[in-house]
Design a protein around this motif. Structure first.
Motif, short mmCIF file in Angstrom:
data_model
loop_
_atom_site.label_atom_id
_atom_site.label_comp_id
_atom_site.label_asym_id
_atom_site.label_seq_id
_atom_site.Cartn_x
_atom_site.Cartn_y
_atom_site.Cartn_z
N ALA A 100 -12.05 -26.31 43.12
CA ALA A 100 -13.03 -26.01 41.27
C ALA A 100 -14.57 -25.76 41.64
O ALA A 100 -15.47 -24.94 41.10
CB ALA A 100 -12.50 -26.54 39.60
N ARG A 101 -14.89 -27.05 42.55
CA ARG A 101 -15.91 -27.41 42.43
C ARG A 101 -16.62 -26.31 43.75
O ARG A 101 -17.76 -25.73 43.34
CB ARG A 101 -15.79 -28.07 43.57
CG ARG A 101 -15.83 -29.97 41.86
CD ARG A 101 -17.79 -30.86 42.43
NE ARG A 101 -18.84 -29.92 41.49
CZ ARG A 101 -19.50 -30.67 41.74
NH1 ARG A 101 -19.32 -32.14 41.94
NH2 ARG A 101 -20.47 -30.43 41.21
N GLN A 102 -16.23 -25.95 44.77
CA GLN A 102 -16.39 -24.86 45.18
C GLN A 102 -16.32 -23.32 43.87
O GLN A 102 -17.46 -22.58 44.80
CB GLN A 102 -14.75 -24.42 46.24
CG GLN A 102 -15.01 -25.10 47.67
CD GLN A 102 -13.66 -24.66 48.56
OE1 GLN A 102 -12.75 -25.13 47.94
NE2 GLN A 102 -13.40 -24.10 48.93
N ASN A 103 -16.07 -23.02 43.14
CA ASN A 103 -16.13 -21.54 42.79
C ASN A 103 -17.42 -21.51 41.79
O ASN A 103 -18.00 -20.73 41.34
CB ASN A 103 -15.42 -21.30 41.33
CG ASN A 103 -13.85 -20.50 42.33
OD1 ASN A 103 -13.90 -19.86 43.34
ND2 ASN A 103 -12.83 -22.04 43.11
N GLU A 104 -17.88 -23.57 41.38
CA GLU A 104 -18.91 -23.07 40.59
C GLU A 104 -20.39 -22.15 40.72
O GLU A 104 -20.79 -21.49 40.34
CB GLU A 104 -19.78 -25.17 41.00
CG GLU A 104 -18.78 -25.56 39.80
CD GLU A 104 -19.19 -27.37 40.25
OE1 GLU A 104 -17.97 -28.27 39.67
OE2 GLU A 104 -19.70 -27.16 40.86
N PRO A 105 -20.47 -22.22 42.24
CA PRO A 105 -22.28 -21.10 42.35
C PRO A 105 -21.71 -19.90 42.25
O PRO A 105 -22.77 -19.49 41.87
CB PRO A 105 -22.12 -21.58 44.16
CG PRO A 105 -22.23 -22.86 44.86
CD PRO A 105 -20.71 -23.15 43.58
N GLY A 106 -20.42 -19.21 42.54
CA GLY A 106 -20.48 -17.89 41.81
C GLY A 106 -20.25 -18.26 40.40
O GLY A 106 -20.71 -16.68 40.44
N VAL A 107 -19.74 -18.87 39.73
CA VAL A 107 -20.24 -18.72 38.49
C VAL A 107 -21.38 -18.70 38.16
O VAL A 107 -21.67 -17.61 36.79
CB VAL A 107 -19.31 -19.91 37.72
CG1 VAL A 107 -19.69 -19.51 35.89
CG2 VAL A 107 -17.72 -20.06 37.87
N ILE A 108 -22.42 -19.68 38.44
CA ILE A 108 -23.54 -19.88 38.13
C ILE A 108 -24.20 -18.09 38.85
O ILE A 108 -25.23 -18.08 37.78
CB ILE A 108 -24.64 -21.03 39.03
CG1 ILE A 108 -23.54 -22.56 38.12
CG2 ILE A 108 -25.71 -20.65 38.96
CD1 ILE A 108 -24.71 -23.68 39.42
N ASP A 109 -23.93 -17.91 39.37
CA ASP A 109 -24.55 -16.52 40.08
C ASP A 109 -24.27 -15.22 39.14
O ASP A 109 -24.25 -14.10 39.62
CB ASP A 109 -24.34 -16.82 41.48
CG ASP A 109 -25.37 -17.91 42.08
OD1 ASP A 109 -26.58 -18.05 41.64
OD2 ASP A 109 -25.45 -17.51 43.20
N ASP A 110 -22.63 -15.33 39.03
CA ASP A 110 -22.17 -14.43 37.67
C ASP A 110 -22.20 -13.51 38.86
O ASP A 110 -22.34 -12.24 38.88
CB ASP A 110 -23.46 -13.83 36.74
CG ASP A 110 -22.33 -13.43 35.99
OD1 ASP A 110 -21.01 -13.34 36.14
OD2 ASP A 110 -23.08 -12.48 35.34
N LEU A 111 -21.61 -14.07 40.35
CA LEU A 111 -21.30 -12.96 40.95
C LEU A 111 -19.56 -11.62 40.61
O LEU A 111 -20.35 -10.77 40.64
CB LEU A 111 -20.80 -13.46 42.31
CG LEU A 111 -22.16 -14.63 43.03
CD1 LEU A 111 -21.94 -14.78 43.89
CD2 LEU A 111 -23.58 -13.16 43.41
N ASP A 112 -18.77 -12.60 40.28
CA ASP A 112 -18.04 -11.45 39.67
C ASP A 112 -17.10 -12.26 38.80
O ASP A 112 -17.34 -13.78 38.94
CB ASP A 112 -17.11 -10.57 40.70
CG ASP A 112 -16.52 -12.01 41.68
OD1 ASP A 112 -15.34 -12.70 41.73
OD2 ASP A 112 -15.85 -11.81 42.88
N SER A 113 -15.79 -12.14 38.24
CA SER A 113 -15.14 -12.75 37.27
C SER A 113 -14.04 -13.60 37.77
O SER A 113 -13.93 -14.46 36.99
CB SER A 113 -14.66 -12.08 36.60
OG SER A 113 -13.81 -10.57 37.03
#
Length: 517
Positions: free
Chosen positions: A228-241
């Motif tokens: 879950a923590r590994q995915n936080e930057p991608g959520v923050i930057d809104d890279l993909d859903s």
């Protein structure tokens, strides 16, 4: 970054320190260097979950070109890609469309430099007898030119000349001696990605048959929290859903362990952990709902007759604004000190098992414990499914879906403890049933969501509410029809799952008291 023709033989090496230069001798022959390229800015491209690597390919961007190495090498001139669906037509795009999820963005995973040279072997009469093109891709850490580079990958492309097999063999032997040969382009991609290649959105936890249930459960919680923590930057930057999707899946697996692994933790400890992880999930719900709606936009519009499509698009235009607000709120949450402190505390708690209160089943051997859980859940699925017919209330069909999902989670969790091939056959049959039940549930939920979305529209911001309402009415009618069709397939799918060979397989694998040979 030009390649040789498609007929060229390719070799991938790791750790070559330097490329051979002009004047290198092989017996009476010598090498000439041509078309040298040095210090070309490059990058290794892949999705966050490394779908290019998993497909056995290596994708490099350099000099305004994208080069795909693999069974059918290809290249095209284009800007660095994002979503494959947005890429210009070309041979690389065509191949990527078959291996990369359209919801996943291709990212510049590792910055690198590319150095290339064409080597031509000439005999004593200066006649060319063998030729190869070498590219050396050297990763740079964090994009900093002065950072210590990781191990280089050398890609060699050999173009044989008829009648000079011995000379080509000598050249291949020389190049092969430069480093450690890799199995294929996927292995080269993995080496270039480094630790990034280890990401798994659904990690399998190593376990032994006699490991304590408590240790297995705690490893599940800790590992999935890290995912879950590994995915936080991608959520923050809104890279993909899919970053938010993977984040939620990881936390859902955590909550499933807490709910399904009865007696491993004390009731108070279980309730405390479920509350903390439940609060984390709740904060992401609105954005995920809106993501799902937006991903369905084109499909929904295509379902309704043409006159109703403008109303569907107007509805989704309003939802797009809501999504931006929901993402801004979650981004602030993820960046907050309170959130980071909570996640750090949870990780520390799971890393120190002595701080967790054990339940009465904590010390049970993992395989015995798994069999008891799986067998009990399997029998419950069968009992519910056996009562379903055309007159069964929808709620009972939904309950079958929920229990089937819990059974699937348990089998997935404990897969390492059982025969892999036999377990895969059970899972294949179960997933077919689950897919049908999932479609039934999706159509049911989507109908309610469409009506709810319409009710939330503010006429002051969306003056075309009447058009939206007419379009939603048409869409709900079509979704209801599809729900009925899915329901009609449930009984048939369960009959396939309940076939004698599947029953025998489940009994042999999971019935308590079985001994392994």
């Amino acid at each position: 970054m030009r390649m040789q023709s498609g007929a060229a033989k390719r070799l991938f090496l790791q750790g070559a320190t330097a490329l051979p230069g002009a004047g290198t001798r092989l017996g009476e022959a010598r090498l000439l260097a041509e078309d040298e390229v040095t210090g070309l800015e490059a990058c290794v491209l892949d999705t966050f979950d490394t779908q290019v690597r998993q497909a056995g390919r290596c994708l490099i961007g350099a000099g305004g070109e994208i080069v795909l190495f693999g069974p059918e090498p290809a290249e095209q001139t284009a800007p660095l890609p994002g979503f494959v669906g947005d890429m210009a037509p070309g041979p690389v795009t065509d191949q990527l469309a078959g291996i990369v999820d359209p919801l996943r963005r291709l990212l510049e995973q590792v910055p690198a430099r590319a150095d290339g040279v064409t080597l031509r072997m000439v005999d004593e009469l200066d006649k060319t007898v063998a030729r190869c093109r070498l590219w050396q891709i050297t990763p740079r850490q964090d994009g900093e030119p002065d950072a210590k580079p990781g191990p280089a990958i050398t890609i060699a492309e050999f173009l044989p000349l008829r009648g000079y097999d011995d000379e080509m063999a000598a050249l291949e032997a020389l190049i092969t001696s430069l480093g450690r040969p890799l199995a294929d382009a996927g292995a080269a991609q993995a080496a270039l990605l480094g630790p990034r290649a280890d990401y798994r959105n659904k990690p399998v936890i190593p376990m032994t048959t006699d490991a304590a249930a408590f240790d297995v459960a705690t490893a599940f919680l800790s590992t999935n929290l890290a995912v879950a923590r590994q995915n936080e930057p991608g959520v923050i930057d809104d890279l993909d859903s899919e970053f938010l999707h993977d984040y939620r899946v990881a936390l859902r697996r955590v909550r499933s362990v807490l709910s399904l692994f009865k007696g491993v933790y004390s009731p108070a400890q279980t309730d405390a952990l479920k509350a903390r992880f439940g609060a984390l999930m709740a904060r992401t719900g609105r954005l995920r709902d809106l993501d799902v709606y937006m991903l369905e936009r084109d499909r929904y519009a295509a379902l309704v007759p043409a006159p109703f499509r403008p109303g569907i698009h107007k509805l989704f235009d309003a939802l797009a604004s809501d999504r931006k607000g929901a993402h801004d709120a979650l981004r602030r949450q993820f960046r907050s000190a309170a959130y980071d402190r909570d996640m750090t505390d949870l990780a520390a708690l799971l890393a120190a098992p002595k701080r967790l209160d054990r339940g009465p089943a904590a010390g049970e051997p993992a395989r015995d414990y798994a069999r008891a859980l799986i067998w009990k859940r399997y029998r419950k699925v069968c009992r519910i499914a056996a009562t379903i017919d055309d007159a069964t209330p929808d709620e009972q069909v939904h309950e079958l879906r929920i229990q089937g999902k819990k059974l699937r989670y348990l089998i997935e969790f404990f897969t390492p403890l059982f025969d892999a091939q036999e377990t895969a056959k059970v899972m294949k049959s179960l997933k077919k049933l689950q897919n049908t039940l999932g479609a039934f549930n999706d159509y049911s939920v989507q109908q309610a969501e469409m009506v709810e979305m319409l009710a939330r529209l503010d006429p002051r911001r969306t003056p075309d509410v009447v058009d939206c309402a007419a379009s939603v009415g048409a869409l709900v009618t079509l979704l209801h029809q599809k729900q009925l069709e899915a329901r009609g397939r449930v009984v048939a799918r369960f009959a396939e799952f309940d076939a004698p060979e599947t029953r025998d397989r489940v009994r042999a694998l999971f019935k308590p008291g079985k001994t392994d040979t």
